[in-house]
Design an enzyme around this catalytic site. Structure first.
Site, PDB file in Angstrom:
ATOM      1  CG  HIS A 115       2.092  -6.518   6.232  1.00  0.00           C
ATOM      2  ND1 HIS A 115       1.879  -6.752   7.577  1.00  0.00           N
ATOM      3  CD2 HIS A 115       2.536  -7.688   5.709  1.00  0.00           C
ATOM      4  CE1 HIS A 115       2.183  -8.017   7.849  1.00  0.00           C
ATOM      5  NE2 HIS A 115       2.584  -8.603   6.734  1.00  0.00           N
TER       6      HIS A 115
HETATM    7  O1  RIB Z   1       7.135  -7.011   6.475  1.00  0.00           O
HETATM    8  C1  RIB Z   1       6.103  -6.737   5.573  1.00  0.00           C
HETATM    9  C2  RIB Z   1       6.587  -5.845   4.492  1.00  0.00           C
HETATM   10  O2  RIB Z   1       7.698  -6.459   3.812  1.00  0.00           O
HETATM   11  C3  RIB Z   1       5.530  -5.612   3.403  1.00  0.00           C
HETATM   12  O3  RIB Z   1       5.703  -4.342   2.845  1.00  0.00           O
HETATM   13  C4  RIB Z   1       5.856  -6.679   2.399  1.00  0.00           C
HETATM   14  O4  RIB Z   1       5.391  -6.345   1.093  1.00  0.00           O
HETATM   15  C5  RIB Z   1       7.364  -6.653   2.434  1.00  0.00           C
HETATM   16  O5  RIB Z   1       7.806  -5.562   1.652  1.00  0.00           O
END
Ligand code: RIB
Ligand code: CA
Length: 326
Positions: free
Chosen positions: A247
């Site tokens: 992500h």
């Molecule tokens: O839902 C994904 C996010 O939540 C990403 O940034 C992961 O690192 C957690 O922080």
């Protein structure tokens, strides 16, 4: 040169974002701030230091909030929350212990001082964890809403969720902070939600490509991605091949190559802070007739080819002062 400050909660995907921002030739990572999120603050801070030491990058790290604004007891750090899958976000990244100390200055002080400085009028703020630090900085110094030229954040989901059926972890972990950030009047907010990050998953072949770079960043990226693919809980029937979304680095990739985003738009956006079933949900008003003020640009899809190219460009770099032999 794209200059940025990164607020994060490492986390293996945060580690990708740190390495991308520190190593890509188009970016200058000025500072890293850490927040309670994937794992507790001492671990997110140590993990940020480990990643930077591993690649030999000289970037100051500032520790921030160790709990959400309001829900001091809820939610709990993800490595405790995900008791069913405790291996997904581990407390300590599999890198040598850090050698560089965290800065004495608190993260919120750094954020305020950095963005009040007229010399930093170009610096982007990238937030890839719960928005507690950003909300606190805006609350303590409201002028930041005018001084931060753009905030690019990973959070939310227009459709679906991960930590609940309606909410994504970063916004769910501190919904009051997220609501405060979206309503602070920032000049520009760009949201990279799960819709975008899940549309650009990385694969086993990418693990091999990262490892073949023969650099500290490539080695770490291959290790982290193998872990993410192995732990990914998306049913195989829903995937063309074994893969996993990564992500956070998509936010940094967007700064470098805005064309990495292939669909989206500007909408009225806010965050649910009281729903029994929707706490932390990203609310994107896509009704053409809506009279609500537009507050953010939201990406709905991304181009994995561009994403991969940007990551490879960065991870091919070896600063030469990387990890000391174990
Ligand atoms: O839902 C994904 C996010 O939540 C990403 O940034 C992961 O690192 C957690 O922080
Ligand atoms: Ca994160």
């Amino acid at each position: 040169m794209i200059r940025l400050v990164l607020d994060c909660d490492p986390g293996t995907d945060d580690a990708f974002a740190i390495m991308l921002a520190a190593l890509h030739p188009a970016t200058e990572l000025m500072a890293v701030s850490t927040v309670n999120g994937n794992v507790a603050l001492p671990h997110t801070t140590e993990n940020a230091l480990r990643v930077l030491d591993h690649i030999g990058a000289q970037v100051p790290v500032f520790a921030g909030a160790d709990r959400p604004l309001v829900r001091a007891d809820l939610p709990i750090p993800r490595d405790v929350l995900n008791a069913d899958n405790p291996k997904f976000q581990v407390a300590e990244l599999a890198l040598p212990p850090s050698r560089t100390p965290v800065q004495d200055v608190p993260a919120v002080r750094m954020l305020i001082d950095t963005f009040l400085d007229p010399a930093n009028a170009d610096v982007a703020l990238v937030a890839i964890g719960p928005l507690t630090n950003v909300a606190l900085a805006l609350e303590q110094e409201p002028r930041l809403a005018e001084r931060i030229p753009r905030l690019v954040l990973m959070g939310g989901a227009h459709v679906g969720g991960n930590v609940t059926s309606t909410a994504e972890f970063n916004l769910w972990a501190d919904p009051e902070a997220a609501r405060a950030v979206f309503t602070a009047g920032l000049r520009e907010i760009v949201v990279l939600p799960l819709d975008a990050t899940h549309s650009a998953p990385l694969t086993w072949a990418d693990c091999d490509a990262f490892a073949d770079l023969g650099t500290p960043a490539g080695e770490a990226a291959a290790m982290f991605l193998r872990h993410r693919i192995a732990q990914d809980q998306t049913p195989d029937g829903l995937k063309a091949e074994p893969s996993a979304p990564v992500h956070d680095p998509l936010c940094v990739a967007y700064l470098i190559r805005p064309d990495v985003i292939t669909s989206g738009g500007a909408f009225p956006v806010t965050v649910e802070t009281t729903g029994e079933l929707t706490l932390g949900q990203l609310i994107v008003d896509t009704r053409p007739w809506s009279k609500a003020p537009v507050t953010a640009t939201v990406a709905f899809s991304a181009a994995v080819e561009v994403f991969r190219e940007v990551l490879m460009e960065a991870f091919a770099h070896d600063l030469g002062t990387g990890p000391t032999p174990p």
